[in-house]
Design an enzyme around this catalytic site. Structure first.
Site, PDB file in Angstrom:
ATOM      1  N   LYS A  57      -5.657  -2.081  11.925  1.00  0.00           N
ATOM      2  CA  LYS A  57      -6.453  -1.519  13.129  1.00  0.00           C
ATOM      3  C   LYS A  57      -7.201  -2.644  13.883  1.00  0.00           C
ATOM      4  N   GLY A 183      12.259   1.530   8.219  1.00  0.00           N
ATOM      5  CA  GLY A 183      11.329   2.714   7.948  1.00  0.00           C
ATOM      6  C   GLY A 183      10.453   2.829   9.190  1.00  0.00           C
ATOM      7  N   VAL A 186       4.355   5.380   8.797  1.00  0.00           N
ATOM      8  CA  VAL A 186       3.351   5.031   9.541  1.00  0.00           C
ATOM      9  C   VAL A 186       3.103   3.646   9.648  1.00  0.00           C
ATOM     10  N   SER A 271       8.975  -1.049   5.626  1.00  0.00           N
ATOM     11  CA  SER A 271       7.999  -0.447   5.256  1.00  0.00           C
ATOM     12  C   SER A 271       8.798   0.854   5.205  1.00  0.00           C
ATOM     13  N   GLY A 273       7.749   3.040   2.371  1.00  0.00           N
ATOM     14  CA  GLY A 273       6.761   3.750   1.358  1.00  0.00           C
ATOM     15  C   GLY A 273       6.264   2.663   0.362  1.00  0.00           C
ATOM     16  N   ARG A 274       5.470   3.559  -0.435  1.00  0.00           N
ATOM     17  CA  ARG A 274       4.616   2.575  -1.503  1.00  0.00           C
ATOM     18  C   ARG A 274       4.775   3.121  -2.801  1.00  0.00           C
ATOM     19  N   ALA A 322      -6.760   6.309   2.574  1.00  0.00           N
ATOM     20  CA  ALA A 322      -7.893   5.690   2.057  1.00  0.00           C
ATOM     21  C   ALA A 322      -8.750   6.771   1.924  1.00  0.00           C
ATOM     22  N   HIS A 446     -18.634  17.783  29.650  1.00  0.00           N
ATOM     23  CA  HIS A 446     -17.709  17.534  30.714  1.00  0.00           C
ATOM     24  C   HIS A 446     -18.143  16.279  31.607  1.00  0.00           C
TER      25      HIS A 446
HETATM   26  P1  FAD Z   1      -6.278   0.128  -3.158  1.00  0.00           P
HETATM   27  O1  FAD Z   1      -6.894   0.264  -2.009  1.00  0.00           O
HETATM   28  O2  FAD Z   1      -4.740  -0.172  -3.291  1.00  0.00           O
HETATM   29  O3  FAD Z   1      -6.941  -0.454  -4.101  1.00  0.00           O
HETATM   30  C1  FAD Z   1      -6.752  -0.828  -5.354  1.00  0.00           C
HETATM   31  C2  FAD Z   1      -7.288  -2.078  -5.825  1.00  0.00           C
HETATM   32  O4  FAD Z   1      -7.301  -2.110  -7.288  1.00  0.00           O
HETATM   33  C3  FAD Z   1      -6.935  -3.346  -5.264  1.00  0.00           C
HETATM   34  O5  FAD Z   1      -7.947  -4.215  -4.730  1.00  0.00           O
HETATM   35  C4  FAD Z   1      -6.173  -4.363  -6.433  1.00  0.00           C
HETATM   36  O6  FAD Z   1      -6.163  -5.775  -6.492  1.00  0.00           O
HETATM   37  C5  FAD Z   1      -6.783  -3.705  -7.663  1.00  0.00           C
HETATM   38  N1  FAD Z   1      -6.228  -3.462  -8.816  1.00  0.00           N
HETATM   39  C6  FAD Z   1      -4.996  -3.095  -9.244  1.00  0.00           C
HETATM   40  N2  FAD Z   1      -4.814  -3.219 -10.515  1.00  0.00           N
HETATM   41  C7  FAD Z   1      -5.925  -3.897 -11.076  1.00  0.00           C
HETATM   42  C8  FAD Z   1      -6.355  -4.390 -12.471  1.00  0.00           C
HETATM   43  N3  FAD Z   1      -5.315  -3.825 -13.536  1.00  0.00           N
HETATM   44  N4  FAD Z   1      -7.345  -4.626 -12.601  1.00  0.00           N
HETATM   45  C9  FAD Z   1      -8.210  -5.140 -11.589  1.00  0.00           C
HETATM   46  N5  FAD Z   1      -7.913  -4.593 -10.580  1.00  0.00           N
HETATM   47  C10 FAD Z   1      -6.941  -4.081 -10.099  1.00  0.00           C
HETATM   48  N6  FAD Z   1      -4.826   4.763   4.926  1.00  0.00           N
HETATM   49  C11 FAD Z   1      -5.701   5.305   5.676  1.00  0.00           C
HETATM   50  O7  FAD Z   1      -6.209   6.251   5.493  1.00  0.00           O
HETATM   51  N7  FAD Z   1      -5.807   4.986   7.056  1.00  0.00           N
HETATM   52  C12 FAD Z   1      -5.467   4.008   7.615  1.00  0.00           C
HETATM   53  O8  FAD Z   1      -5.474   3.667   8.801  1.00  0.00           O
HETATM   54  C13 FAD Z   1      -4.417   3.222   6.544  1.00  0.00           C
HETATM   55  N8  FAD Z   1      -3.787   2.042   6.969  1.00  0.00           N
HETATM   56  C14 FAD Z   1      -2.916   1.590   6.302  1.00  0.00           C
HETATM   57  C15 FAD Z   1      -2.160   0.402   6.867  1.00  0.00           C
HETATM   58  C16 FAD Z   1      -1.348  -0.325   5.897  1.00  0.00           C
HETATM   59  C17 FAD Z   1      -0.510  -1.534   6.558  1.00  0.00           C
HETATM   60  C18 FAD Z   1      -1.185   0.012   4.412  1.00  0.00           C
HETATM   61  C19 FAD Z   1      -0.344  -0.812   3.537  1.00  0.00           C
HETATM   62  C20 FAD Z   1      -1.821   1.062   4.116  1.00  0.00           C
HETATM   63  C21 FAD Z   1      -2.894   1.793   4.856  1.00  0.00           C
HETATM   64  N9  FAD Z   1      -3.324   2.960   4.514  1.00  0.00           N
HETATM   65  C22 FAD Z   1      -4.255   3.513   5.307  1.00  0.00           C
HETATM   66  C23 FAD Z   1      -3.410   3.347   3.087  1.00  0.00           C
HETATM   67  C24 FAD Z   1      -4.456   2.937   2.351  1.00  0.00           C
HETATM   68  O9  FAD Z   1      -4.715   1.595   2.249  1.00  0.00           O
HETATM   69  C25 FAD Z   1      -4.550   3.553   0.885  1.00  0.00           C
HETATM   70  O10 FAD Z   1      -4.217   4.774   0.754  1.00  0.00           O
HETATM   71  C26 FAD Z   1      -5.711   3.238   0.150  1.00  0.00           C
HETATM   72  O11 FAD Z   1      -6.190   1.719   0.124  1.00  0.00           O
HETATM   73  C27 FAD Z   1      -5.712   3.616  -1.211  1.00  0.00           C
HETATM   74  O12 FAD Z   1      -6.894   3.396  -1.945  1.00  0.00           O
HETATM   75  P2  FAD Z   1      -6.891   2.912  -3.562  1.00  0.00           P
HETATM   76  O13 FAD Z   1      -8.483   2.892  -3.923  1.00  0.00           O
HETATM   77  O14 FAD Z   1      -6.198   4.131  -4.439  1.00  0.00           O
HETATM   78  O15 FAD Z   1      -6.010   1.707  -3.789  1.00  0.00           O
HETATM   79  P1  NAI Z   2       5.968   6.184   5.095  1.00  0.00           P
HETATM   80  O1  NAI Z   2       6.198   6.895   3.888  1.00  0.00           O
HETATM   81  O2  NAI Z   2       4.938   6.582   6.179  1.00  0.00           O
HETATM   82  O3  NAI Z   2       7.360   5.704   5.877  1.00  0.00           O
HETATM   83  C1  NAI Z   2       8.342   5.294   5.273  1.00  0.00           C
HETATM   84  C2  NAI Z   2       9.482   5.589   6.077  1.00  0.00           C
HETATM   85  O4  NAI Z   2      10.752   4.918   5.738  1.00  0.00           O
HETATM   86  C3  NAI Z   2      10.043   7.056   5.931  1.00  0.00           C
HETATM   87  O5  NAI Z   2      10.156   7.500   7.312  1.00  0.00           O
HETATM   88  C4  NAI Z   2      11.307   7.000   5.309  1.00  0.00           C
HETATM   89  O6  NAI Z   2      12.212   8.200   5.625  1.00  0.00           O
HETATM   90  C5  NAI Z   2      11.643   5.549   5.555  1.00  0.00           C
HETATM   91  N1  NAI Z   2      12.727   5.176   4.547  1.00  0.00           N
HETATM   92  C6  NAI Z   2      12.838   5.015   3.152  1.00  0.00           C
HETATM   93  N2  NAI Z   2      13.833   4.430   2.755  1.00  0.00           N
HETATM   94  C7  NAI Z   2      14.456   4.110   3.761  1.00  0.00           C
HETATM   95  C8  NAI Z   2      15.653   3.137   3.753  1.00  0.00           C
HETATM   96  N3  NAI Z   2      16.272   2.668   2.702  1.00  0.00           N
HETATM   97  N4  NAI Z   2      16.115   2.811   5.125  1.00  0.00           N
HETATM   98  C9  NAI Z   2      15.617   3.386   6.207  1.00  0.00           C
HETATM   99  N5  NAI Z   2      14.273   4.020   6.276  1.00  0.00           N
HETATM  100  C10 NAI Z   2      13.969   4.525   4.908  1.00  0.00           C
HETATM  101  O7  NAI Z   2       5.802   4.661   4.388  1.00  0.00           O
HETATM  102  P2  NAI Z   2       5.109   3.524   4.935  1.00  0.00           P
HETATM  103  O8  NAI Z   2       5.067   3.415   6.427  1.00  0.00           O
HETATM  104  O9  NAI Z   2       5.654   2.361   4.098  1.00  0.00           O
HETATM  105  O10 NAI Z   2       3.641   3.283   4.512  1.00  0.00           O
HETATM  106  C11 NAI Z   2       3.096   3.632   3.245  1.00  0.00           C
HETATM  107  C12 NAI Z   2       1.956   4.581   3.273  1.00  0.00           C
HETATM  108  O11 NAI Z   2       0.692   3.822   3.603  1.00  0.00           O
HETATM  109  C13 NAI Z   2       1.844   5.844   4.269  1.00  0.00           C
HETATM  110  O12 NAI Z   2       2.631   7.046   3.870  1.00  0.00           O
HETATM  111  C14 NAI Z   2       0.513   6.243   4.479  1.00  0.00           C
HETATM  112  O13 NAI Z   2       0.285   6.928   3.296  1.00  0.00           O
HETATM  113  C15 NAI Z   2      -0.125   4.948   4.259  1.00  0.00           C
HETATM  114  N6  NAI Z   2      -0.537   4.350   5.480  1.00  0.00           N
HETATM  115  C16 NAI Z   2      -1.323   4.933   6.214  1.00  0.00           C
HETATM  116  C17 NAI Z   2      -1.717   4.678   7.648  1.00  0.00           C
HETATM  117  C18 NAI Z   2      -2.743   5.328   8.427  1.00  0.00           C
HETATM  118  O14 NAI Z   2      -3.177   6.404   7.894  1.00  0.00           O
HETATM  119  N7  NAI Z   2      -2.847   5.407   9.551  1.00  0.00           N
HETATM  120  C19 NAI Z   2      -1.261   3.408   8.147  1.00  0.00           C
HETATM  121  C20 NAI Z   2      -0.061   2.820   7.290  1.00  0.00           C
HETATM  122  C21 NAI Z   2       0.095   3.379   6.102  1.00  0.00           C
END
Ligand code: FAD
Ligand code: NAI
Length: 467
Positions: A57, A183, A186, A271, A273-274, A322, A446
């Protein structure tokens, strides 16, 4: 041996919020997180704070500012000469925003008397023992909040130089001339937008034939149109055949029309998925049940198969968001003290922070059709909203879906300015099981973008006042 009511493994939004809530409820609480920043200090806040929500962001804002000055200020009669991009400063600012959030969590732990351990936590001899930095902690309850990792594309491992996960995509040191993205989810859309605004030619390759299938069709259609106009090239229905890395990256793929194509780019973001992260937890050692996709198996209340062991956030089923992780963290802490909280997954909002922003809550029109639910739809374009016109941003629309007969709001879909903020009103209304008419009867300031919410709600009954 130190003993706690609750030991949380993972200090992301799920884990740190669970720890704070547990401490607020009077439970002795520890949180373990292994992340460290470049200076070796703890980097609390998880994926979200370090390489997810927060830095993305920050860069989205900076790059949008750059785009506004470069391309839209002139419409306002503001002429800018000598516009220059200082990417190093932009990235440093992002790092500062991250650091402030890391420190914020540490401060909250101190304030709430959560004991913090910076190291990797894993189960010891039993599910009530957690080992960190060689020390064993006794835990009446363990909350697993270990999050997720980026899913690699077979044959294209992340090196964070040429083939980038979200971590590398947030720290490219120079604007790549050609950026490939695999991908169109998002991350692909958000990071693709950042680098396009900063000057990259961005091509996104998406496997599915439908673009943004999770969003409402009308929103996805509008988004595809706007992104194309911005110059974000998105190809759907592709099949990646091979990724080759030399000085640049070459992606060979089959296009939707079955032709073989090649994309050459200077960097490639993958990107797709995760994956849930249970690395090094000793999950198998204590008999923790993990499902066939690697998620920690939990019931509706986030209980695992082991007594006193809970799991929340990205490491369990449900949307990887998150705020979903946070809600589960709060709910588990409250369940531990015998309270009975409830989370409604249907009212978890989604926001994609592109321009225009995309946000929704509840069901899409295609889901309602598939489920055979009778509904009425009302939508208004932002072009009919005075505040949007004053802002100079009239792209997009607001759409309400309400149940036929009762008028209960079943879904709200927005694409347009500040959609991510506007959606909160819809979430509140749906949590209270409000009707579209309820929103239509509320006085909205408004001129404000929120008037588009009111008008779309009125449009359900064909009573919109501005279209
Ligand atoms: P995480 O945030 O992944 O935290 C897990 C933590 O556990 C990490 O710090 C890791 O180091 C630690 N850990 C893991 N294993 C161990 C262990 N064995 N011992 C000690 N520590 C450990 N979501 C939104 O809602 N809005 C967004 O705008 C958004 N943007 C995103 C953008 C990107 C690029 C990405 C990748 C994700 C985004 N997400 C967003 C998704 C969001 O980041 C995750 O859904 C969220 O962080 C999940 O929270 P969590 O607490 O489950 O895990
Ligand atoms: P995603 O699930 O949003 O998108 C992955 C995309 O990749 C899908 O459209 C899927 O069809 C495509 N794909 C999968 N395999 C492929 C392949 N082999 N070739 C081409 N395309 C393929 O996952 P993304 O973008 O990696 O983000 C992971 C997660 O992180 C999101 O699902 C979301 O939960 C979280 N996130 C949330 C954000 C937000 O809330 N603003 C911002 C960024 C991430």
């Amino acid at each position: 041996m130190k003993s706690f009511d609750v030991v949380v493994i993972g200090g992301g939004p799920g884990g740190y919020i669970a720890a704070i809530r547990a401490a607020q409820l009077g439970l002795t609480t520890a949180c373990i997180d292994e992340a460290k920043s470049a200076d070796g200090k703890p980097a609390l806040g998880g994926t979200c704070t370090n390489v997810g929500c927060i830095p993305s962001k920050a860069l989205l804002q900076s790059s949008e500012n750059y785009e506004q000055v470069g391309h839209h200020f002139a419409e306002h009669g503001i002429k800018v000469k000598g516009l220059d991009l200082d990417l190093a400063t932009m990235l440093k600012r992002k790092d500062k925003v991250v650091k402030a959030s890391n420190d914020g969590v540490l401060y909250l732990f101190k304030k709430n008397k959560v004991e913090f351990f910076n190291g990797r936590g894993s189960f010891g001899k039993s599910p009530s023992e957690v080992v960190v930095n060689g020390e064993t902690l006794q835990a009446r309850n363990v909350i697993i909040a270990t999050g997720s990792n980026p899913r690699p594309l077979p044959g294209a491992d992340f090196d964070e130089k040429l083939i980038l996960s979200n971590t590398g995509a947030l720290a490219i040191p120079d604007v790549p001339k050609r950026l490939g993205v695999i991908g169109a989810g998002v991350i692909g859309l958000e990071m693709g937008s950042v680098w396009r605004r900063l000057g990259s030619q961005v091509t996104i390759l998406e496997a599915l034939p439908t673009f943004l299938g999770a969003a409402d069709e009308s929103v996805a259609k509008e988004a595809a149109k706007v992104f194309a106009r911005q110059g974000l090239k998105i190809e759907t229905g592709v099949k990646i055949a091979k990724v080759e890395k030399k000085k640049t990256v070459t992606v060979q793929y089959t296009a939707e029309d079955n032709s073989s194509k090649t994309l050459e780019c200077d960097r490639l973001v993958v990107s797709i998925g995760r994956l849930p992260n249970t690395d090094g937890l000793n999950a198998a050692g204590v008999g923790l049940k993990v499902d066939d996709r690697g998620f920690v198996a939990v019931d509706g209340d986030c209980r695992t198969n082991l007594p006193g062991v809970w799991a929340i956030g990205d490491v369990v089923r449900g949307p990887m968001l998150a705020h979903k992780a946070e809600e589960e963290g709060v709910a588990v802490a409250e369940r531990i003290v015998g309270q009975r909280p409830h989370i409604d997954f249907n009212t978890v909002p989604w926001v994609i922070y592109t321009t225009p922003e995309i946000a929704w809550v509840g069901k899409t029109e295609q889901q309602l059709k598939a489920e055979g639910v009778e509904y009425r739809a009302g939508s208004v374009p932002f072009a009919a909203n005075a505040r949007a016109r004053a802002l100079g941003d009239t792209t997009g629309l607001v759409k309400f879906l309400a149940k036929t007969g009762t008028d209960e709001i079943l879904g709200v879909h927005i694409i347009g300015p500040f959609a991510g903020e506007l959606i909160a009103e819809a979430v509140v209304a749906m949590e209270f099981r409000g009707s579209a008419e309820d929103i239509g009867m509320i006085c909205h300031a408004h001129p404000s973008l929120s008037e588009a919410m009111k008008d779309a709600a009125l449009a359900v009954d064909k009573r919109a006042l501005n279209i």
